[in-house]
Each structure stands twice: as structure tokens, then as C-alpha cells.
Design a protein around this motif. Structure first.
Motif, PDB file in Angstrom:
ATOM      1  N   GLY A  17       0.796  -1.218   0.000  1.00  0.00           N
ATOM      2  CA  GLY A  17       0.000   0.000   0.000  1.00  0.00           C
ATOM      3  C   GLY A  17       0.829   1.268   0.000  1.00  0.00           C
ATOM      4  N   GLY A  18       2.162   1.140   0.094  1.00  0.00           N
ATOM      5  CA  GLY A  18       3.034   2.311   0.152  1.00  0.00           C
ATOM      6  C   GLY A  18       3.680   2.446   1.512  1.00  0.00           C
ATOM      7  N   THR A  19       4.425   3.518   1.702  1.00  0.00           N
ATOM      8  CA  THR A  19       5.083   3.770   2.980  1.00  0.00           C
ATOM      9  C   THR A  19       4.068   4.305   3.976  1.00  0.00           C
ATOM     10  OG1 THR A  19       7.155   4.273   1.860  1.00  0.00           O
ATOM     11  CG2 THR A  19       6.934   5.051   4.116  1.00  0.00           C
ATOM     12  N   ARG A  20       4.023   3.703   5.172  1.00  0.00           N
ATOM     13  CA  ARG A  20       3.057   4.107   6.186  1.00  0.00           C
ATOM     14  C   ARG A  20       3.741   4.286   7.540  1.00  0.00           C
ATOM     15  NH1 ARG A  20       0.702   4.907   2.350  1.00  0.00           N
ATOM     16  NH2 ARG A  20      -1.301   4.147   1.668  1.00  0.00           N
ATOM     17  N   ALA A  21       3.321   5.347   8.238  1.00  0.00           N
ATOM     18  CA  ALA A  21       3.685   5.498   9.641  1.00  0.00           C
ATOM     19  C   ALA A  21       3.077   4.321  10.395  1.00  0.00           C
ATOM     20  CB  ALA A  21       3.140   6.813  10.188  1.00  0.00           C
ATOM     21  N   PHE A  22       3.814   3.818  11.396  1.00  0.00           N
ATOM     22  CA  PHE A  22       3.261   2.737  12.190  1.00  0.00           C
ATOM     23  C   PHE A  22       3.547   2.950  13.662  1.00  0.00           C
ATOM     24  CE2 PHE A  22       7.578   1.113  11.715  1.00  0.00           C
ATOM     25  CZ  PHE A  22       7.850   0.592  12.971  1.00  0.00           C
ATOM     26  N   ARG A  23       2.796   2.217  14.449  1.00  0.00           N
ATOM     27  CA  ARG A  23       2.974   2.134  15.895  1.00  0.00           C
ATOM     28  C   ARG A  23       2.974   0.655  16.227  1.00  0.00           C
ATOM     29  NH1 ARG A  23      -2.233   2.388  19.536  1.00  0.00           N
ATOM     30  NH2 ARG A  23      -1.238   2.692  21.533  1.00  0.00           N
ATOM     31  N   GLN A  31       0.557  -1.469  13.976  1.00  0.00           N
ATOM     32  CA  GLN A  31      -0.660  -0.800  13.518  1.00  0.00           C
ATOM     33  C   GLN A  31      -0.282   0.322  12.565  1.00  0.00           C
ATOM     34  OE1 GLN A  31      -2.592   1.348  16.667  1.00  0.00           O
ATOM     35  NE2 GLN A  31      -4.210   2.102  15.359  1.00  0.00           N
ATOM     36  N   SER A  32      -0.856   0.312  11.368  1.00  0.00           N
ATOM     37  CA  SER A  32      -0.661   1.417  10.429  1.00  0.00           C
ATOM     38  C   SER A  32      -1.412   2.632  10.939  1.00  0.00           C
ATOM     39  CB  SER A  32      -1.180   1.040   9.041  1.00  0.00           C
ATOM     40  OG  SER A  32      -1.171   2.178   8.195  1.00  0.00           O
ATOM     41  N   LEU A  33      -0.786   3.815  10.831  1.00  0.00           N
ATOM     42  CA  LEU A  33      -1.447   5.051  11.231  1.00  0.00           C
ATOM     43  C   LEU A  33      -2.110   5.753  10.052  1.00  0.00           C
ATOM     44  CD1 LEU A  33       1.217   6.474  13.713  1.00  0.00           C
ATOM     45  CD2 LEU A  33      -0.656   4.861  14.142  1.00  0.00           C
ATOM     46  N   GLY A  34      -1.961   5.198   8.850  1.00  0.00           N
ATOM     47  CA  GLY A  34      -2.595   5.779   7.671  1.00  0.00           C
ATOM     48  C   GLY A  34      -1.840   6.996   7.160  1.00  0.00           C
ATOM     49  N   THR A  35      -2.535   7.881   6.470  1.00  0.00           N
ATOM     50  CA  THR A  35      -1.968   9.120   5.948  1.00  0.00           C
ATOM     51  C   THR A  35      -3.004  10.225   6.090  1.00  0.00           C
ATOM     52  OG1 THR A  35      -2.764   8.770   3.692  1.00  0.00           O
ATOM     53  CG2 THR A  35      -0.590   7.888   4.215  1.00  0.00           C
ATOM     54  N   LEU A  36      -2.567  11.455   5.981  1.00  0.00           N
ATOM     55  CA  LEU A  36      -3.506  12.573   5.939  1.00  0.00           C
ATOM     56  C   LEU A  36      -4.215  12.530   4.589  1.00  0.00           C
ATOM     57  CD1 LEU A  36      -1.291  15.422   7.406  1.00  0.00           C
ATOM     58  CD2 LEU A  36      -3.260  14.340   8.502  1.00  0.00           C
ATOM     59  N   ASN A  37      -5.511  12.655   4.566  1.00  0.00           N
ATOM     60  CA  ASN A  37      -6.318  12.655   3.350  1.00  0.00           C
ATOM     61  C   ASN A  37      -6.180  11.401   2.511  1.00  0.00           C
ATOM     62  OD1 ASN A  37      -4.996  15.828   3.244  1.00  0.00           O
ATOM     63  ND2 ASN A  37      -7.154  15.578   3.620  1.00  0.00           N
ATOM     64  N   GLY A  38      -5.641  10.330   3.046  1.00  0.00           N
ATOM     65  CA  GLY A  38      -5.437   9.185   2.180  1.00  0.00           C
ATOM     66  C   GLY A  38      -5.755   7.842   2.790  1.00  0.00           C
ATOM     67  N   GLY A  39      -5.854   7.776   4.108  1.00  0.00           N
ATOM     68  CA  GLY A  39      -6.131   6.498   4.741  1.00  0.00           C
ATOM     69  C   GLY A  39      -5.087   5.466   4.410  1.00  0.00           C
TER      70      GLY A  39
END
Length: 159
Positions: A17-23, A31-39
Motif C-alpha cells: 500500500g506504500g510507505t506508512r507510519a506505524f505504531r 498498527q498502520s497510522l494511515g496518511t492525511l487525506n489518504g487512509g
């Protein structure tokens, strides 16, 4: 580059799905934190987490968005939101600022540092102090390459 505070790890991860911030937590895993305006839609914008507060409940970083690169603030309750909107809603005057990257957060989550632009100028550092609900002292400090001055609640200093 993952950052670890206590039992919490934050960073970025590449996936289909691309590069994602995670926790990551021991009890909840990654857990993926998603993206701004993009989920989490495949092929949408990327994001990265840079710092987490002392108890692991607040995370800052950066995300691509419809408005370009933007700093984000994340909690389980808010999800990922633009840091400027979060600060404004919590009593910090960010008028004239475009916050690009959240780079650090204090243990109590009340102080956030990062990088942004002020009034369309060059990129510079900022320190945002979120007032306690009963406090009226507001401060957003920026570091720039020009002369120093104080305007309202925005303090800028240079070297």
C-alpha cells in the motif's frame, strides 16, 4: 528509522500500500497510522512517524496530503490529523504557519517541535507549547535565518 519509548515503537514501513507510519506495542502488535487525506488505500500518499510521547498515546511525524507535505499528530481518539489544526484547537495560534514535519514530542505531549514555513518563507524550526486548559500563555517559537522579533504570540529567533 524506528523510535522506541518504553514499550512503544514508531516509525515507517513499506508495504504493497506504500510507505506508512506505524505504531507497535507488545499487546497490539503493528498498527498502520494511515496518511492525511489518504487512509490506507494502496498507492495513496505516504507517511512516517518520528516521535512518541512518554506514555505512548501521542505520535508526531509527517505525511503527504492533498496540500503537500504536512506535519501530523496522532492519538487513538483523533487518528491522524494535521498538526496545525490540532494545535489551533488546543489554544496555540499558528496563523501564518504551514507545519511540514513533527520531529519531537515531550513526555507529557504538551511540547512539540518540528519544521515548517512561516508566511510562505523559508523552512524553519518551531517549538509549540500547548497550554494547560486553565492557562492563557501561548507560544509558538520559530528558528530562522533572519533578524529576531516578537509578534503577538509568535516568537522567532535566529542564529
Amino acid at each position: 528509522f524506528p523510535v522506541t519509548i518504553g514499550s512503544e515503537v514508531v516509525g515507517e514501513s513499506d508495504s504493497a500500500g506504500g510507505t506508512r507510519a506505524f505504531r507497535w506495542t507488545e499487546s497490539g502488535g503493528m498498527q498502520s497510522l494511515g496518511t492525511l487525506n489518504g487512509g490506507d488505500v494502496a498507492g495513496s500518499y505516504g507517511s512516517y512517524a518520528v516521535a512518541v510521547n512518554g506514555d505512548g498515546t501521542a505520535i508526531v511525524g509527517g505525511s503527504d496530503s492533498n496540500e503537500g507535505e504536512r506535519a501530523f499528530f496522532w492519538t487513538a481518539a483523533t487518528g491522524m490529523v494535521y498538526l496545525g489544526d490540532y494545535l489551533q484547537a488546543n489554544g496555540v495560534d499558528v496563523t501564518g504557519w504551514n507545519l511540514l514535519y513533527g520531529l519531537g514530542i515531550s513526555d507529557d505531549g504538551q511540547t512539540i517541535i518540528g519544521s515548517g514555513t512561516y508566511q510562505g518563507g523559508t523552512q524553519q524550526g518551531f517549538v509549540a507549547f500547548i497550554p494547560e486548559p486553565s492557562s492563557f500563555s501561548l507560544l509558538l517559537a520559530g528558528v530562522c535565518w533572519c533578524a529576531c522579533w516578537c509578534v503577538g504570540v509568535v516568537v522567532r529567533w535566529c542564529w
